[in-house]
Design a protein around this motif. Structure first.
Motif, PDB file in Angstrom:
ATOM      1  N   CYS A  13       5.806  -5.314   0.048  1.00  0.00           N
ATOM      2  CA  CYS A  13       6.792  -5.721   1.060  1.00  0.00           C
ATOM      3  C   CYS A  13       6.971  -4.640   2.113  1.00  0.00           C
ATOM      4  CB  CYS A  13       8.127  -6.064   0.405  1.00  0.00           C
ATOM      5  SG  CYS A  13       8.142  -7.684  -0.390  1.00  0.00           S
ATOM      6  N   GLU A  14       7.055  -3.393   1.690  1.00  0.00           N
ATOM      7  CA  GLU A  14       7.206  -2.290   2.637  1.00  0.00           C
ATOM      8  C   GLU A  14       5.980  -2.176   3.547  1.00  0.00           C
ATOM      9  OE1 GLU A  14       9.971   0.689  -0.062  1.00  0.00           O
ATOM     10  OE2 GLU A  14       7.790   0.811  -0.216  1.00  0.00           O
ATOM     11  N   HIS A  19       3.766  -3.145   8.983  1.00  0.00           N
ATOM     12  CA  HIS A  19       2.741  -3.773   9.819  1.00  0.00           C
ATOM     13  C   HIS A  19       3.391  -4.662  10.885  1.00  0.00           C
ATOM     14  CE1 HIS A  19      -1.345  -5.457  10.495  1.00  0.00           C
ATOM     15  NE2 HIS A  19      -0.657  -6.533  10.845  1.00  0.00           N
ATOM     16  N   LEU A  20       4.342  -5.480  10.472  1.00  0.00           N
ATOM     17  CA  LEU A  20       5.018  -6.389  11.404  1.00  0.00           C
ATOM     18  C   LEU A  20       5.885  -5.622  12.400  1.00  0.00           C
ATOM     19  CD1 LEU A  20       6.032  -9.203   8.906  1.00  0.00           C
ATOM     20  CD2 LEU A  20       4.157  -9.262  10.573  1.00  0.00           C
ATOM     21  N   LEU A  21       6.552  -4.576  11.953  1.00  0.00           N
ATOM     22  CA  LEU A  21       7.396  -3.775  12.844  1.00  0.00           C
ATOM     23  C   LEU A  21       6.577  -3.026  13.890  1.00  0.00           C
ATOM     24  CD1 LEU A  21      10.095  -2.370  10.394  1.00  0.00           C
ATOM     25  CD2 LEU A  21      10.445  -3.970  12.292  1.00  0.00           C
ATOM     26  N   ALA A  22       5.298  -2.852  13.620  1.00  0.00           N
ATOM     27  CA  ALA A  22       4.399  -2.230  14.599  1.00  0.00           C
ATOM     28  C   ALA A  22       4.015  -3.222  15.702  1.00  0.00           C
ATOM     29  CB  ALA A  22       3.154  -1.694  13.906  1.00  0.00           C
ATOM     30  N   GLY A  23       4.549  -4.447  15.613  1.00  0.00           N
ATOM     31  CA  GLY A  23       4.273  -5.450  16.636  1.00  0.00           C
ATOM     32  C   GLY A  23       3.005  -6.247  16.402  1.00  0.00           C
ATOM     33  N   LYS A  24       2.466  -6.168  15.205  1.00  0.00           N
ATOM     34  CA  LYS A  24       1.217  -6.859  14.883  1.00  0.00           C
ATOM     35  C   LYS A  24       1.498  -8.137  14.106  1.00  0.00           C
ATOM     36  CE  LYS A  24      -0.925  -2.359  14.139  1.00  0.00           C
ATOM     37  NZ  LYS A  24      -1.549  -1.531  13.113  1.00  0.00           N
ATOM     38  N   LEU A  68      -0.588 -17.640  10.399  1.00  0.00           N
ATOM     39  CA  LEU A  68      -0.421 -16.336  11.022  1.00  0.00           C
ATOM     40  C   LEU A  68       1.069 -16.024  11.059  1.00  0.00           C
ATOM     41  CD1 LEU A  68      -2.220 -14.204  12.413  1.00  0.00           C
ATOM     42  CD2 LEU A  68      -1.717 -15.345  14.568  1.00  0.00           C
ATOM     43  N   TYR A  69       1.448 -14.826  10.670  1.00  0.00           N
ATOM     44  CA  TYR A  69       2.857 -14.418  10.611  1.00  0.00           C
ATOM     45  C   TYR A  69       3.106 -13.274  11.596  1.00  0.00           C
ATOM     46  CZ  TYR A  69       2.575 -16.774   6.072  1.00  0.00           C
ATOM     47  OH  TYR A  69       2.372 -17.687   5.061  1.00  0.00           O
ATOM     48  N   TRP A  70       4.300 -13.244  12.189  1.00  0.00           N
ATOM     49  CA  TRP A  70       4.715 -12.159  13.072  1.00  0.00           C
ATOM     50  C   TRP A  70       6.230 -12.098  13.102  1.00  0.00           C
ATOM     51  CZ3 TRP A  70       2.946 -16.852  14.629  1.00  0.00           C
ATOM     52  CH2 TRP A  70       3.788 -17.610  15.437  1.00  0.00           C
TER      53      TRP A  70
END
Length: 90
Positions: A13-14, A19-24, A68-70
């Protein structure tokens, strides 16, 4: 005798949250290739339950469909707060 200093491992989860917080964005295949995570949908579910506003879309490439998730762009821009107050521990 010297001991190697071990850095604490991040949970799946971390790792996905970072990864998502990096805008990807991330797909199941990318999660496997990049982080050896085989259960992305469950980890996305866990993160959503902890209040992270994750959007998704089914994408088709070369006749193959995948999700795809963001992160919601409002959240990324600081305009949106977490959905719940339970983001501790993620």
């Amino acid at each position: 005798m010297t001991q190697k200093r071990q850095t604490p491992k991040r949970t799946y989860c971390e790792t996905i949250k970072a990864h998502l917080l990096a805008g990807k964005s991330i797909s199941t295949w990318q999660a496997y290739q990049l982080y050896n995570i085989t259960c992305l949908a469950q980890r996305i579910h866990d993160l959503r339950n902890k209040g992270l506003p994750i959007d998704d879309e089914i994408v088709e490439v070369d006749g193959k469909r995948f999700k795809l998730y963001w992160l919601n762009t409002g959240y990324m821009n600081g305009q949106l707060k977490p959905l719940k107050n339970s983001m501790k521990g993620v």
